[in-house]
Write a protein that holds these residues in place. Structure first.
Motif, PDB file in Angstrom:
ATOM      1  N   GLU A 152       0.854  -1.167   0.000  1.00  0.00           N
ATOM      2  CA  GLU A 152       0.000   0.000   0.000  1.00  0.00           C
ATOM      3  C   GLU A 152       0.904   1.236   0.000  1.00  0.00           C
ATOM      4  O   GLU A 152       2.122   1.105  -0.068  1.00  0.00           O
ATOM      5  CB  GLU A 152      -0.923  -0.015   1.226  1.00  0.00           C
ATOM      6  CG  GLU A 152      -1.809  -1.249   1.293  1.00  0.00           C
ATOM      7  CD  GLU A 152      -2.701  -1.261   2.499  1.00  0.00           C
ATOM      8  OE1 GLU A 152      -2.757  -0.232   3.220  1.00  0.00           O
ATOM      9  OE2 GLU A 152      -3.359  -2.285   2.751  1.00  0.00           O
ATOM     10  N   GLU A 153       0.314   2.408   0.089  1.00  0.00           N
ATOM     11  CA  GLU A 153       1.119   3.620   0.049  1.00  0.00           C
ATOM     12  C   GLU A 153       2.077   3.667   1.243  1.00  0.00           C
ATOM     13  O   GLU A 153       1.660   3.791   2.387  1.00  0.00           O
ATOM     14  CB  GLU A 153       0.219   4.856   0.064  1.00  0.00           C
ATOM     15  CG  GLU A 153       0.998   6.156  -0.094  1.00  0.00           C
ATOM     16  CD  GLU A 153       0.079   7.369  -0.145  1.00  0.00           C
ATOM     17  OE1 GLU A 153       0.589   8.479  -0.237  1.00  0.00           O
ATOM     18  OE2 GLU A 153      -1.145   7.173  -0.077  1.00  0.00           O
ATOM     19  N   ARG A 154       3.374   3.521   0.933  1.00  0.00           N
ATOM     20  CA  ARG A 154       4.450   3.574   1.928  1.00  0.00           C
ATOM     21  C   ARG A 154       4.333   2.496   2.999  1.00  0.00           C
ATOM     22  O   ARG A 154       4.900   2.613   4.079  1.00  0.00           O
ATOM     23  CB  ARG A 154       4.508   4.950   2.589  1.00  0.00           C
ATOM     24  CG  ARG A 154       4.874   6.066   1.627  1.00  0.00           C
ATOM     25  CD  ARG A 154       5.084   7.372   2.360  1.00  0.00           C
ATOM     26  NE  ARG A 154       5.461   8.429   1.435  1.00  0.00           N
ATOM     27  CZ  ARG A 154       5.740   9.688   1.799  1.00  0.00           C
ATOM     28  NH1 ARG A 154       5.651  10.013   3.093  1.00  0.00           N
ATOM     29  NH2 ARG A 154       6.072  10.580   0.899  1.00  0.00           N
ATOM     30  N   LYS A 155       3.585   1.426   2.710  1.00  0.00           N
ATOM     31  CA  LYS A 155       3.446   0.338   3.674  1.00  0.00           C
ATOM     32  C   LYS A 155       3.472  -1.009   2.954  1.00  0.00           C
ATOM     33  O   LYS A 155       3.073  -1.119   1.795  1.00  0.00           O
ATOM     34  CB  LYS A 155       2.153   0.475   4.490  1.00  0.00           C
ATOM     35  CG  LYS A 155       2.191   1.617   5.491  1.00  0.00           C
ATOM     36  CD  LYS A 155       0.973   1.608   6.391  1.00  0.00           C
ATOM     37  CE  LYS A 155       1.064   2.726   7.421  1.00  0.00           C
ATOM     38  NZ  LYS A 155      -0.100   2.731   8.349  1.00  0.00           N
TER      39      LYS A 155
END
Length: 391
Positions: free
Chosen positions: A103-106
């Motif tokens: 996911e976004e930055r994860k």
């Protein structure tokens, strides 16, 4: 291949297409923790296993979101999260993890953890090739069998539900009700679980893993097709994903240390080896000169001392400089040196990194192999520097 599945109540052993069941008693204390001191008596039942899967009383299995940032110590973050579990509180742990998605930055990870004492005891006593939590083995087997886009897996050894979509694991959870005791309440819990994973609408397939006996689905389960599975396919014990091997193995020198420390250790090994070579070279020349001197005394002969050749090959300074500037995504696992050649061995995350190292040293890349199974994408390599003399 001999397989076994260890739960709080049973030990199931699959050997030569036959499943044997042993009833266990008193392995858990009043708080539900596995009693380590009782494992030796358990190990008398079985020897020389290839694969062992253990229930949630021994091994932690979870999913979680972790930061996906350059330089973020993901291994340390997984270890810190696992140490928060009451099951493993205060223990030194063996951990493994696998990315499920981004996911976004994860990064969404599936991770496992187990007491280091238990992994070492089981691995050495049983000579295991793989040790992992239930029910990963069944997930791998069913992924190979199912052609559906969306399906669920229910298994009765650790009582979990797993939801798969487009061939990948979306999520899993431990159910509050036994999966082999069909009831409308169980069907409701399955539907709620699928909803938590983001699944909407009817599921194409439901796979029911029942060992040692198959079981029926709960009434009202919203699936198009139900398959009962009560057979084990051993070929999936050591291959495929998701795969989280917690088997204990001795740690290589420098493994897990920062890159700078690994370089220092390797440079120290190089210096020590070069020193040993120099000492051997000097000792050989001293003995040669002694023989020449004794020959002169006994025969009064004229001895022509051969000219010493100018040393050729990779110099110590150049070798150390190349090692210090080694390509990224590459590390060393072994170093050998003699007067004839130098051999460097290691592992890399890119097939081009070993080639860059060989070119920098003026040597030859003689081995480059990709590891299989869960370690696909990891390459073993060997670089040789031939006809080398220390100078």
């Amino acid at each position: 291949m001999r397989l076994a599945f260890l739960t709080r109540e049973h030990l199931l052993i699959w050997d030569k297409r036959r499943l044997s069941r042993f009833t266990l008693d008193g392995l858990l204390d009043g708080e539900g923790r596995f009693q380590l001191h009782k494992l030796p008596s358990l190990l008398k039942v079985v020897r020389n296993l290839d694969y062992l899967a253990v229930g949630p009383e021994l091994a932690l299995l979870r999913t979680g979101l972790f930061p996906n940032l350059p330089g973020f110590p993901l291994d340390e973050a997984v270890l810190a999260e696992a140490e928060r579990s009451p099951l493993l509180e205060g223990e030194s742990l063996t951990v493994a993890h696998l990315p499920l998605g981004f996911e976004e930055r994860k990064t969404r990870l599936l991770y496992a953890a187990m007491s280091e004492k238990v992994t070492e005891l089981l691995s050495r006593s049983l000579r295991l090739k793989a040790l992992e939590p239930l029910p990963l083995f069944f997930w791998r087997q069913i992924r190979s069998l199912s052609k559906a886009r969306r399906f669920i897996v229910l298994e009765n050894l650790s009582h979990t539900i797993a939801y798969f979509e487009d061939g990948g694991l979306v999520g899993f959870r431990y159910l509050s009700l036994p999966v082999d005791q069909a009831s409308p309440a169980l069907a409701d819990e399955v539907v709620r679980s699928v909803g938590l994973f983001g699944g909407v609408g009817a599921i194409e397939e439901a796979w029911l893993v029942g060992l040692p006996e198959a079981f029926d689905p709960p009434p009202g389960l919203p699936v198009e097709q139900v398959y009962r599975l009560d057979k084990v396919m051993p070929e999936y014990a050591l291959t495929g994903e998701p795969y989280l091997n917690l088997r204990h193995r001795p740690q290589r020198v420098g493994e897990g240390l920062p890159r700078q420390i690994q370089v220092i250790l390797l440079v120290s090994a190089v210096v020590a080896t070069m020193g040993l070579l120099a000492h051997t070279y000097l000792q050989t020349n001293v003995r040669r000169l002694e023989r020449l001197y004794n020959q002169l005394k006994s025969e009064q002969a004229v001895v022509v001392v051969p000219k010493t050749e100018t040393p050729q090959g990779v110099g110590l300074e150049g070798l150390l400089g190349s090692i210090s500037a080694r390509p990224d995504r590459l590390w060393f696992t072994r170093f050998e040196a003699s007067r004839e050649q130098i051999r460097l061995q290691g592992e890399a995350l890119s097939p081009y990194a070993p080639l860059e190292l060989a070119q920098a040293l003026g040597g030859r890349l003689v081995l480059l192999e990709e590891k299989g199974g869960a370690r696909a994408g990891l390459y073993t390599w060997e670089v040789q520097l031939g006809e080398t003399q220390a100078r």
